[in-house]
Each structure stands twice: as structure tokens, then as C-alpha cells.
Design a protein around this motif. Structure first.
Motif, PDB file in Angstrom:
ATOM      1  N   SER A   6       0.791  -1.328  -0.144  1.00  6.91           N
ATOM      2  CA  SER A   6      -0.048  -0.008  -0.072  1.00  6.91           C
ATOM      3  C   SER A   6       0.836   1.335   0.003  1.00  6.91           C
ATOM      4  N   THR A   7       2.261   0.993   0.169  1.00 10.03           N
ATOM      5  CA  THR A   7       3.175   2.267  -0.051  1.00 10.03           C
ATOM      6  C   THR A   7       3.560   2.964  -1.346  1.00 10.03           C
ATOM      7  N   PRO A   8       3.832   4.117  -1.452  1.00  6.26           N
ATOM      8  CA  PRO A   8       4.218   4.685  -2.696  1.00  6.26           C
ATOM      9  C   PRO A   8       5.418   3.943  -3.336  1.00  6.26           C
TER      10      PRO A   8
ATOM     11  N   GLU B 288       4.639   6.732 -10.952  1.00 12.05           N
ATOM     12  CA  GLU B 288       4.318   6.095  -9.888  1.00 12.05           C
ATOM     13  C   GLU B 288       3.232   6.656  -9.153  1.00 12.05           C
ATOM     14  N   ASN B 289       2.889   7.850  -9.046  1.00 11.56           N
ATOM     15  CA  ASN B 289       1.822   8.479  -8.663  1.00 11.56           C
ATOM     16  C   ASN B 289       0.378   8.056  -9.244  1.00 11.56           C
TER      17      ASN B 289
ATOM     18  N   ALA C   5       4.585   1.117  -5.432  1.00 18.58           N
ATOM     19  CA  ALA C   5       4.222   1.691  -6.614  1.00 18.58           C
ATOM     20  C   ALA C   5       5.382   1.878  -7.490  1.00 18.58           C
ATOM     21  N   LYS C   6       6.219   2.606  -6.981  1.00 17.39           N
ATOM     22  CA  LYS C   6       7.412   2.859  -7.758  1.00 17.39           C
ATOM     23  C   LYS C   6       8.170   1.706  -8.252  1.00 17.39           C
TER      24      LYS C   6
ATOM     25  N   SER D 101      -0.017   4.420  -8.368  1.00 16.39           N
ATOM     26  CA  SER D 101      -0.386   4.276  -6.591  1.00 16.39           C
ATOM     27  C   SER D 101      -2.043   4.581  -6.641  1.00 16.39           C
ATOM     28  N   LYS D 102      -2.492   5.638  -7.528  1.00 20.30           N
ATOM     29  CA  LYS D 102      -3.751   6.053  -7.525  1.00 20.30           C
ATOM     30  C   LYS D 102      -4.633   4.735  -8.125  1.00 20.30           C
TER      31      LYS D 102
ATOM     32  N   ASN E 100      -5.060   2.153  -5.578  1.00 22.38           N
ATOM     33  CA  ASN E 100      -5.807   2.549  -4.489  1.00 22.38           C
ATOM     34  C   ASN E 100      -7.359   2.282  -4.937  1.00 22.38           C
TER      35      ASN E 100
END
Length: 312
Positions: A108-110, A164-165, A113-114, A168-169, A172
Motif C-alpha cells: 500500500s506504500t508509494p 508512480e503516482n 508503486a514506484k 499508486s492511485k 488504490n
């Protein structure tokens, strides 16, 4: 004999005006015709909007898998000998945590995602509609077009390739984690318009999350060893030194046993299952809400209008 309505002085009362009869006839189900039209119009609009949403929403399939701990965590609590000596130990030496708890946190961490973004195939898989095989293209759709136009209007860059943002979205919004509090199992599910891609993405997330957790455990283990060795070098008390050496041997032994028992931090139970029918949008729920909210909103408007009129 015909009954007549008379006044107090004996004169006959005139019949009620014809307009009064018309006013009473302009009611349906005891609702004035004007308000009845509002009821029909508002309810119809809500139902039409619901139908448009269900007709245009992209159907999504759900892939799910269940994971559990592959072995006990190697980060145990400090032995009583160390605690009684009043040594200050780092947080990693505290109450043991389940590997699945760490797994849920990590994916669940950024940074996770990166990590996925650094895999060249993952972003192209989940943002396939923006990858033409050679380069990234602008997002499609009316909403994205309006958004890009507004960004250009205010001097911002209209669009950019996914980063990566964005990953991440996306996770989520489409990745769901359901831990079972009574057991050490976690159900992971992922939604996508293509059932094959849903299963493929879920497999990548599961395996990459396991590797990430293994690396995190390795770093935590090395941090423990380095910390204990520093405390042994700094300690001038024989009792403290012996307690630290005993704890160090316990940490190393636990790590060795775990490495020999399994190469995974978490274990997959069963196989990936994919829904045979789309799970999103929730057709029955959306239709039911539209059917109920239409009349509710209409009557709210009607009663609000009556309240405004009564206050004049």
C-alpha cells in the motif's frame, strides 16, 4: 323532496362556482397536477441518468487470491534478561508482527508503486489504452479532454506519461485487501475490464510484494545484527554483554531456520480465481438506488416548494 342550502335569513345559497370543481379535479392521488408533473419529471431524470451510467460504465471483472504467512516472523521480542537490564532496543525488537500485516502495509506504500513502475511491463499493462506499442499517448475520454483543456488554459502541462503516482492511485482504486482477523489470511482482489489482465496483474502484485517483503525482512534482520554488535562493543558490563550475545545467537538461529524452511515471506493458498460475470458496475444496486432516490428527490423538491410558499 329536494334539500336546499339556505342562509340564516332564509335565502337560498348560490351553487359553488364551477371553477372550484375544476380545481378539485386537477389532482392525481390527492397531489395537485403541477406537483405531480414535478414528481414525474424529477423521477424520470434520475432514472434516465441511472440508465445512462449503467449503459456507459465500463464493466470490470474481479480476480482474487488468498495469501497467508509462509513462516513465523524472525523478529521476536527481547528476552527477559535484556528487558530486566533496562536496555533501549529499537522498535523492530518489539511485539512480533504477522508477515501478512507487513505485506498489507508494504503493497500500500508509494515505494511499492514506484517498484512496480520500474517494471516496464506493469504500467503498459494497466494503462494499455494509453500505450500504442511505441510511445505513450494522451488519455482518452470526454472528462480527460476537458481536464487537459483546462490545464492548458491555466498554463500547466496538458498531460504526461504515467508515473508512480498514477500507479499508486490506480492500485488504490482497483486493489482491495480483506484481512481475516480470526486467521492469518488475506484476500487480495483486483478489478479490470479484461479478466485475463486482472489475473495477470494480480499475480505480478502478489509475487512482487513477496519479494519486496523478503528484502524488507532482510534489511530489518541486518539492522538488528548491526545494532546488537554496536551495543556489545559499547558495553563494559559483562552481564549486559552476555545477554546481548545470547540474543544475537537467537536472532541468527531464527533467521537460519526461516531461510531453510521457505523461500517466501507469504504463501499463496489456492489459485487465482476470476469472476465469470462483471462485478462492476453493481447493476442491481445502481438500479435500486436510482429507483428509490428518484421519488425521494422529487418529493423533497415538492415539500420544499410548499414550505417556501407557506412562509410568504
Amino acid at each position: 323532496m329536494m334539500l336546499r342550502n339556505v342562509t340564516a335569513d332564509g335565502n337560498e345559497m348560490p351553487p359553488p362556482p364551477h371553477g372550484g370543481i375544476q380545481m378539485e379535479s386537477k389532482k392525481i392521488l390527492n397531489i395537485p397536477i403541477k406537483e405531480f408533473r414535478i414528481l414525474i419529471a424529477v423521477t424520470s431524470i434520475i432514472w434516465i441518468l441511472t440508465a445512462v451510467y449503467l449503459a456507459t460504465a465500463t464493466p470490470k471483472y474481479t480476480a482474487s487470491i488468498t495469501i497467508g504467512s509462509a513462516a513465523l516472523d524472525n523478529q521476536g521480542s527481547a528476552p527477559s534478561g535484556i528487558s530486566s537490564l533496562g536496555l533501549s532496543l529499537p522498535i523492530s525488537f518489539g511485539t512480533p508482527s504477522k508477515p501478512t500485516d507487513k505485506y498489507i502495509y508494504i503493497i500500500s506504500t508509494p515505494s511499492f508503486a514506484k517498484r512496480l513502475m520500474e517494471r516496464g511491463d506493469f504500467a503498459k499493462l494497466i494503462f494499455a489504452d494509453r500505450w500504442d506499442g511505441k510511445e505513450w499517448t494522451a488519455p482518452k475520454g470526454i472528462t480527460n479532454t476537458v481536464s487537459m483543456w483546462l490545464r492548458e488554459l491555466f498554463g500547466y502541462q496538458a498531460w504526461a506519461p504515467p508515473d508512480e503516482n498514477d500507479v499508486s492511485k490506480y492500485l488504490n482504486n482497483n486493489l482491495v485487501l480483506r484481512p481475516d482477523t480470526s486467521t492469518d489470511f488475506v484476500e487480495i482482489s483486483f478489478d479490470h475490464s479484461d479478466p485475463k489482465i486482472a489475473a495477470q496483474v494480480l499475480e505480478i502484485i502478489t509475487n512482487e510484494g513477496d519479494r519486496y517483503l523478503k528484502e524488507a525482512n532482510e534489511e530489518a534482520y541486518q539492522s538488528q545484527v548491526d545494532f546488537i554488535l554496536r551495543r556489545i562493543q559499547e558495553s563494559g558490563n559483562l552481564e549486559v554483554t552476555n545477554a546481548l550475545r545470547s540474543y544475537l545467537m537467537n536472532v541468527v538461529l531464527n533467521k537460519t531456520l526461516i531461510d531453510e524452511s521457505t523461500k517466501y515471506a507469504v504463501r499463496v493458498w489456492g489459485t487465482t480465481s476470476v469472476s465469470s460475470l462483471p462485478t462492476k458496475p453493481p447493476v442491481l444496486l445502481a438500479a435500486l438506488l436510482g429507483f428509490i432516490l428518484g421519488p425521494i428527490l422529487a418529493f423533497s423538491i415538492i415539500f420544499f416548494g410548499r414550505w417556501i410558499k407557506s412562509g410568504r
